[in-house]
Motif scaffolding. Structure first.
Motif, PDB file in Angstrom:
ATOM      1  N   SER B 324      26.889   2.490  41.511  1.00 46.50           N
ATOM      2  CA  SER B 324      26.759   3.228  40.233  1.00 46.50           C
ATOM      3  C   SER B 324      27.241   4.728  40.436  1.00 46.50           C
ATOM      4  O   SER B 324      27.552   5.355  39.673  1.00 46.50           O
ATOM      5  N   PHE B 327      30.450   5.254  39.043  1.00 55.48           N
ATOM      6  CA  PHE B 327      30.714   4.826  37.599  1.00 55.48           C
ATOM      7  C   PHE B 327      31.426   5.944  37.077  1.00 55.48           C
ATOM      8  O   PHE B 327      32.386   5.816  36.079  1.00 55.48           O
ATOM      9  N   ALA B 328      31.063   7.274  36.989  1.00 59.14           N
ATOM     10  CA  ALA B 328      31.291   8.537  36.495  1.00 59.14           C
ATOM     11  C   ALA B 328      32.933   8.739  36.542  1.00 59.14           C
ATOM     12  O   ALA B 328      33.702   8.879  35.681  1.00 59.14           O
ATOM     13  N   MET B 331      34.898   5.642  34.971  1.00 61.01           N
ATOM     14  CA  MET B 331      34.870   5.351  33.537  1.00 61.01           C
ATOM     15  C   MET B 331      35.578   6.646  33.280  1.00 61.01           C
ATOM     16  O   MET B 331      36.083   6.668  31.940  1.00 61.01           O
ATOM     17  N   ALA B 332      35.609   7.846  33.609  1.00 66.41           N
ATOM     18  CA  ALA B 332      36.224   9.018  33.092  1.00 66.41           C
ATOM     19  C   ALA B 332      37.754   8.682  33.003  1.00 66.41           C
ATOM     20  O   ALA B 332      38.525   9.197  32.055  1.00 66.41           O
ATOM     21  N   PRO B 335      38.731   4.574  30.428  1.00 69.04           N
ATOM     22  CA  PRO B 335      37.730   4.185  29.432  1.00 69.04           C
ATOM     23  C   PRO B 335      38.006   2.923  28.773  1.00 69.04           C
ATOM     24  O   PRO B 335      36.866   2.464  28.239  1.00 69.04           O
ATOM     25  N   ALA B 336      38.902   2.032  29.015  1.00 72.29           N
ATOM     26  CA  ALA B 336      38.914   0.856  28.538  1.00 72.29           C
ATOM     27  C   ALA B 336      38.752  -0.315  29.491  1.00 72.29           C
ATOM     28  O   ALA B 336      38.709  -1.338  29.275  1.00 72.29           O
ATOM     29  N   LYS B 338      36.422  -2.507  31.895  1.00 71.97           N
ATOM     30  CA  LYS B 338      35.194  -3.147  31.774  1.00 71.97           C
ATOM     31  C   LYS B 338      34.564  -3.412  33.057  1.00 71.97           C
ATOM     32  O   LYS B 338      35.330  -4.216  33.886  1.00 71.97           O
ATOM     33  N   ILE B 339      33.467  -2.642  33.472  1.00 71.28           N
ATOM     34  CA  ILE B 339      33.311  -2.526  34.815  1.00 71.28           C
ATOM     35  C   ILE B 339      32.025  -3.634  34.987  1.00 71.28           C
ATOM     36  O   ILE B 339      30.858  -3.568  34.096  1.00 71.28           O
ATOM     37  N   HIS B 340      31.888  -4.482  35.808  1.00 73.06           N
ATOM     38  CA  HIS B 340      30.776  -5.555  36.066  1.00 73.06           C
ATOM     39  C   HIS B 340      30.220  -5.307  37.609  1.00 73.06           C
ATOM     40  O   HIS B 340      31.076  -5.445  38.526  1.00 73.06           O
ATOM     41  N   THR B 341      29.146  -5.183  37.952  1.00 75.21           N
ATOM     42  CA  THR B 341      28.470  -5.086  39.071  1.00 75.21           C
ATOM     43  C   THR B 341      27.430  -5.977  39.164  1.00 75.21           C
ATOM     44  O   THR B 341      26.771  -6.353  38.151  1.00 75.21           O
TER      45      THR B 341
END
Lengths: 378, 378
Positions: B324, B327-328, B331-332, B335-336, B338-341
């Protein structure tokens, strides 16, 4: 370190944060009002959200506190903030969702288009407003209303006597909100996600269909919405998110009038029924977006996955048996329908689930969604 | 009555059933190997899946038992079935996923295309196979292998001596599986969902890219897959699902050869890494489909939502800090995505998450997925 989000309230909005939290790998902790609620799977505490100690204890060890509803009292919110807890949306923003008079006054300051309104302390003031607005108006209790509760169309001041009596008995005093009865052609909703850092992402404006004061159906994006209308709605949503300092998801319910004006009806500072379509119909659903926003993570793409998404609420549910008894028939006939149920017992008028269908053709998509949802009626 | 699915095993496949179970309104109960596993949110029991009493106690009060993995011993499966528990897939189907020699023999009976193979009980038999197949072959332990474990390319029979020694010590006796080393141009995977009633729905055939024996990337649908290839793959998948009596999700890993043949490599009778793209890229994701299939509910639409979906595994994860923390940045820039952990601690080579991007253009979609996943490396 796993990110931890604490959600006050164990209803279906908290429940629908579970799926994106699990997928991303965020730990969700829910303070539920009682055992066995919709979000009970993620409940780590059961208690009264009006009790500061309960909420403070719950908030220990989470990175941020957010909400399933807007009813946490200001003193509790302030206690959290004073204890150094990140509260999103914060107490200052939530005031405007908790008190419709404050909201109207603030929107006026921001220059937002809205119905004529007034704070009326007694029947005389209400009658004056009625006289000035064709003899009919909408009276609202400033606090505690939802899904049409605390909202009444009146054509005589005496029709609000009971509410004035309650007000008179309330030590806080105060007034009722009266609003012009808007001759709207339809209702729209604009959703905006905003991070504490100020970044925002808007969803396309949607059309909402209400039945008996409750959202029955949402079409995304709003059909026949010219670019100008979409721009105006987005502009209103973003101005309110910024002007009220909202963090997380904001929903702005709007009236569209026959003379092409758009007026602000209600606000909600949380994921909202008008955005359920986005779980299945947008790249980033509103529940994932809310988690990202309150954690101050970069916001996700809000682009629709398909030309049209239609969400139909399951209201009430079957009179006999459970919702899952209807799965076989609904799924057999509607293999593309996304069925959501909230783990709530059926009860007349209660929101117990929804169905979303996304597709290229509006007529077909709406037909599929409605036909699938009908399987869960009576 | 809420439907209840019991999942034996608490890994990421069980974890990824949580989201669709919560959304549909199905109660998921997980028997985890230990506390704190990927699916711990839904764990209602912790215990040894090799112990019949533990599994029988867990299976009480669920409508059906299914699996996170294929390692539950046959005596335990039989004990469940004898106790009247619905076990899906059942013991008779799971045999073929548990023993690769049984699987090869059964596929031969079904006339499925597969590499030349043999059961070899000692080094002499293995050397005979090597001599007949150009001096190189793949040797596999029939049981217990996954992600490249229990698989070895050999060019001399002595290279399998350690495995023959173990076999000799095993009271069950038995043999190793040896397979022709297929000169494949790429690997494909075909997924099929099958209900106990026999109904099936297939996903489009996908291309899988392996690195060091582990799935690294999946492109859905397989690029440049002519209709004939897609039909052949689907035909193989459905024939195996039916022929082996699989219920729930089946994944068939395939080799595509330069002479346009498709040969069966491996099977998995559960949701599979090659189908993770479907969570975000198909109308019905494989985890929802598995739940529907094992509950004997009508199967969902498997149509892709976009022209292309690309899934990239997060292998190992960051050497310092948690997933995590990344993430920042991810994701920045994406934006499209799809993140799975999976809530698993980073460890070299371990599958700790995945990223999926869906889009119109394959090059751009693959670039986005790979670039987003790179944020979670080292």
């Amino acid at each position: 370190m796993t990110l931890r989000v604490g959600v006050v309230g164990g209803g279906q909005l908290a429940r629908m944060m579970i799926a994106p939290a699990v997928e991303l790998g965020i730990e969700l902790r829910v303070l539920a009002e009682q055992p066995g609620m919709a979000a009970s799977l993620a409940a780590t505490a059961v208690g009264d959200y009006r009790d500061a100690e309960t909420v403070l204890a719950f908030a220990r060890d989470v990175d941020v506190v957010t909400f399933d509803h807007e009813h946490v009292p200001q003193p509790v919110l302030h206690a959290l903030e004073e204890a150094g807890v990140a509260v999103r949306p914060g107490a200052d923003a939530l005031r405007f969702a908790q008190d419709k008079l404050l909201m109207r006054a603030r929107l006026e300051e921001l220059g937002m288009p809205q119905p004529d309104w007034a704070a009326v302390a007694d029947a005389t003031e209400l009658q004056d407003f009625l006289d000035a607005h064709g003899g009919r108006a909408v009276v609202k209790t400033p606090r505690g209303g939802y899904d049409g509760k605390g909202v009444r169309v009146v054509s005589a001041a005496t029709e609000a006597d009971d509410w004035f009596t309650v007000l008179a008995e309330d030590a806080r005093g105060g007034a009722l909100l009266v609003e012009e009865l808007v001759e709207f052609t339809r209702e729209l909703a604009q959703q905006v996600a905003r991070r504490p850092s100020g970044d925002m992402r808007s969803y396309p404006v949607v059309e909402t269909v209400q039945r008996e004061g409750v959202c029955a159906e949402v079409i995304a994006p709003a059909p026949h919405a010219a670019e100008r209308l979409a721009d105006v709605a987005r502009g209103i949503g973003e101005a309110i998110a910024e002007g009220l300092g909202v963090t997380g998801m904001l929903a702005v319910e709007l009236f569209e009038t026959s003379d092409e004006r758009v007026l602000v009806n209600e606000l909600a500072m949380r994921p909202h029924n008008s955005g359920h379509w986005s779980q299945d119909g947008a790249v980033t659903g509103q529940f994932e977006q809310h988690l990202r926003a309150v954690l101050d993570l970069p916001l996700g793409d809000t682009t629709p996955r398909e030309a049209w998404s239609v969400m139909v609420n399951i209201l009430g549910g079957p009179v006999a048996g459970g919702l899952s008894d209807r799965f076989a028939a609904a799924m057999a006939e509607h293999p593309a329908a996304k069925i959501h149920t909230y783990g709530k017992d059926p009860r007349p008028g209660r929101k117990v689930g929804h169905v979303t269908v996304a597709g290229d053709e509006l007529d077909e998509t709406a037909y599929e969604a409605r036909a699938a949802a009908v399987h869960f009626d009576d």
